[in-house]
Enzyme design. Structure first.
Site, PDB file in Angstrom:
ATOM      1  N   ASN A  58       3.725  -6.972   7.646  1.00 36.13           N
ATOM      2  CA  ASN A  58       2.941  -6.596   6.463  1.00 36.13           C
ATOM      3  C   ASN A  58       1.679  -7.455   6.421  1.00 36.13           C
ATOM      4  O   ASN A  58       1.417  -8.210   7.340  1.00 36.13           O
ATOM      5  CB  ASN A  58       3.793  -6.758   5.207  1.00 36.13           C
ATOM      6  CG  ASN A  58       4.302  -8.181   5.089  1.00 36.13           C
ATOM      7  OD1 ASN A  58       3.538  -9.108   4.888  1.00 36.13           O
ATOM      8  ND2 ASN A  58       5.609  -8.356   5.270  1.00 36.13           N
ATOM      9  N   LYS A  74       9.153  -2.914  27.152  1.00 35.90           N
ATOM     10  CA  LYS A  74       8.149  -2.165  26.392  1.00 35.90           C
ATOM     11  C   LYS A  74       8.507  -0.675  26.386  1.00 35.90           C
ATOM     12  O   LYS A  74       8.769  -0.114  27.463  1.00 35.90           O
ATOM     13  CB  LYS A  74       6.776  -2.385  27.044  1.00 35.90           C
ATOM     14  CG  LYS A  74       5.658  -1.758  26.282  1.00 35.90           C
ATOM     15  CD  LYS A  74       4.320  -2.035  26.964  1.00 35.90           C
ATOM     16  CE  LYS A  74       3.263  -1.177  26.311  1.00 35.90           C
ATOM     17  NZ  LYS A  74       2.027  -1.151  27.080  1.00 35.90           N
ATOM     18  N   LYS A  95      13.314  -6.353 -10.962  1.00 36.70           N
ATOM     19  CA  LYS A  95      13.692  -7.189  -9.809  1.00 36.70           C
ATOM     20  C   LYS A  95      14.229  -8.534 -10.285  1.00 36.70           C
ATOM     21  O   LYS A  95      15.206  -9.050  -9.753  1.00 36.70           O
ATOM     22  CB  LYS A  95      12.478  -7.440  -8.907  1.00 36.70           C
ATOM     23  CG  LYS A  95      12.205  -6.318  -7.939  1.00 36.70           C
ATOM     24  CD  LYS A  95      11.026  -6.652  -7.037  1.00 36.70           C
ATOM     25  CE  LYS A  95      10.577  -5.388  -6.318  1.00 36.70           C
ATOM     26  NZ  LYS A  95       9.310  -5.528  -5.649  1.00 36.70           N
ATOM     27  N   LYS A 142      17.909  -9.759  -9.315  1.00 38.07           N
ATOM     28  CA  LYS A 142      18.084 -10.859  -8.358  1.00 38.07           C
ATOM     29  C   LYS A 142      18.497 -12.163  -9.040  1.00 38.07           C
ATOM     30  O   LYS A 142      18.657 -13.185  -8.373  1.00 38.07           O
ATOM     31  CB  LYS A 142      16.805 -11.040  -7.545  1.00 38.07           C
ATOM     32  CG  LYS A 142      16.408  -9.759  -6.780  1.00 38.07           C
ATOM     33  CD  LYS A 142      15.404  -9.997  -5.685  1.00 38.07           C
ATOM     34  CE  LYS A 142      14.969  -8.682  -5.046  1.00 38.07           C
ATOM     35  NZ  LYS A 142      14.369  -8.836  -3.727  1.00 38.07           N
TER      36      LYS A 142
END
Ligand code: PMT
Length: 405
Positions: free
Chosen positions: A209, A288, A339, A343
């Site tokens: 990311n 690969k 969240k 959590k």
């Protein structure tokens, strides 16, 4: 407040050089030992005699002058410094520091000292926004140079914009804060996670990311400033760990999971600023992956990674402080609150990563602090270090460690 602290003031050639006189004067009033280094251009804007009178010490200008201080004067000064502040710092000065040039008294000291460095940029606003200057500032931040300002307003060239040197009291306050901040977290162990995990597809490809690690590294710096023994569990980034912080490099979410879980029993504070991949490829190919010669689709099977924060929430013992981050692109507060509850953490930092100046890669962030009792603190756009310092204040308060008046 700064009794006996040995502070070097570097002055470079801009109209704001006259304000450096007030910086020196304020530091002297706080009883610091001040040594001034000027560039040749700075001496065209303000007389060295003024700075010599205000600092009570000879001003250093010429690398080749007869040494008055040690045999190799710039090294002797670099060694004795407890802080180096360059104010004003011109675009040219920032560029020199960014690439490590050392061709005059001031720039050699910058390379030779281990003292923390502050720069207060001052220049025309177009020069300030020039991509080269901005790139140089990014490089400096990444090397833990502390950047003060610049401020916005009327500029000597007759225009308005940001690029004015921060006021002397702002500069001096930063330094005072550094030297006088009580180490309230001394004796506490902290873990911070940072960066974006990389999940291998094959030996040359991975899923990741946009996290640069900046937010997490700034938090590690702020915790270390506050006296905590800080471990930075870091996914790959281009950053170097703040001085005094132990860095534990990891690549994948599974490695981050193992590194955090191993250290969690001894931790008083855990802050999960990392962007952890929720999924990883079910298998990473040994070689690969090749195109098969047709135009057919390739399907990757993804399996879930462990949710590190949720597991910490389940294992948390009384007295341990657990902070999560929420990177959202819509319904920021609603999603982050869900969240936080799921959590079981003590605090969530919510950032809308679609906002300019917030989230991934940016030097600044715009966040809200959320607490399980419904309390919420919305912060304006701040540098990531400022966000981190505010976060540390909240943690100190949670641990009952606020400064008593
Ligand atoms: O690194 P920068 O470029 O400075 O950018 C900063 C940032 C945007 C990455 C940071 O501010 C931020 O928001 N970090 C959390 C990003 C994220 O993964 O958010 P999330 O909403 O997907 O996850 C929520 C929380 O659970 C986070 O604390 C995350 O670390 C944690 N998590 C998520 C998944 C997982 N498998 N394990 C986790 O522990």
């Amino acid at each position: 407040m700064l009794e006996g602290k040995r502070i070097l003031i570097g002055i470079t050639g801009g109209i704001a050089a006259y304000k450096a006189a007030e910086v020196v004067s304020r530091l002297r009033k706080l009883r610091a030992e001040v040594h001034v280094i000027m560039t040749e251009s700075a001496a065209r804007f303000i007389s060295p005699v003024t700075l010599q009178s205000l600092s009570g010490n000879p001003v250093h200008l010429d690398l080749y002058a007869e040494p008055r201080f040690g045999t190799v004067e710039h090294i002797a000064l670099a060694d004795l410094a407890e802080a180096l502040i360059i104010a004003p710092a011109t675009a040219n000065c920032l560029a020199k520091i960014a690439v490590g040039l050392a061709d005059d008294f001031l720039s050699t000291i910058v390379l030779a000292t281990k003292a923390p460095l502050w720069v207060a940029p001052a220049m025309n606003h177009v020069m300030y926004h020039n991509p080269v200057t901005q790139e140089n500032l990014v490089r400096l931040r990444e090397r833990c140079v502390r950047i003060i300002g610049p401020a916005a307003g009327f500029q000597a060239c007759g225009t308005e914009g940001d690029g004015r040197m921060s006021e002397p009291e702002v500069i001096v306050d930063e330094v005072v804060r550094y030297f006088t901040r009580p180490a309230l977290l001394k004796g506490k162990n902290a873990i911070v996670t940072a960066g974006g995990t990389q999940e291998p597809i094959d030996p040359v490809r991975y899923l990741t990311n946009r996290s640069s690690g900046r937010m997490g590294y700034a938090i590690a710096e702020a915790l270390q400033e506050a006296g905590a023994e800080t471990i930075l569990v870091s996914a790959p980034t281009a950053l170097s760990a703040p001085p005094g912080v132990e860095r534990v490099p990891v690549t994948t979410a599974l490695e981050m999971y193992a590194a955090v879980m191993e250290r969690f029993p001894d931790a008083d504070i855990v802050i999960k600023a990392a962007a952890v991949a929720d999924y990883r490829p079910a298998t990473a190919a040994d070689h690969k992956i090749k195109k098969d010669g047709t135009d057919s689709n390739l399907t990757l099977e993804l399996v879930p990674n462990p949710d590190i924060l949720a597991e910490l929430g389940r294992k948390k013992k009384p007295g341990q402080v657990l902070v999560g981050f929420a990177a959202e692109t819509e319904h920021l507060i609603q999603h982050a609150t869900e969240k936080m509850r799921r959590k079981k953490v003590d605090m969530f930092v919510a950032n809308d990563v679609t906002k300019p100046g917030a989230g991934f890669g940016s030097p600044t962030n715009i966040v809200s602090f959320l607490f399980p009792d419904g309390r919420r603190v919305d912060l304006p756009q701040l540098t990531k270090l400022e966000v981190a310092r505010r976060l540390v204040l909240e943690i100190e308060a949670m641990l009952g460690l606020e400064v008593k008046e």
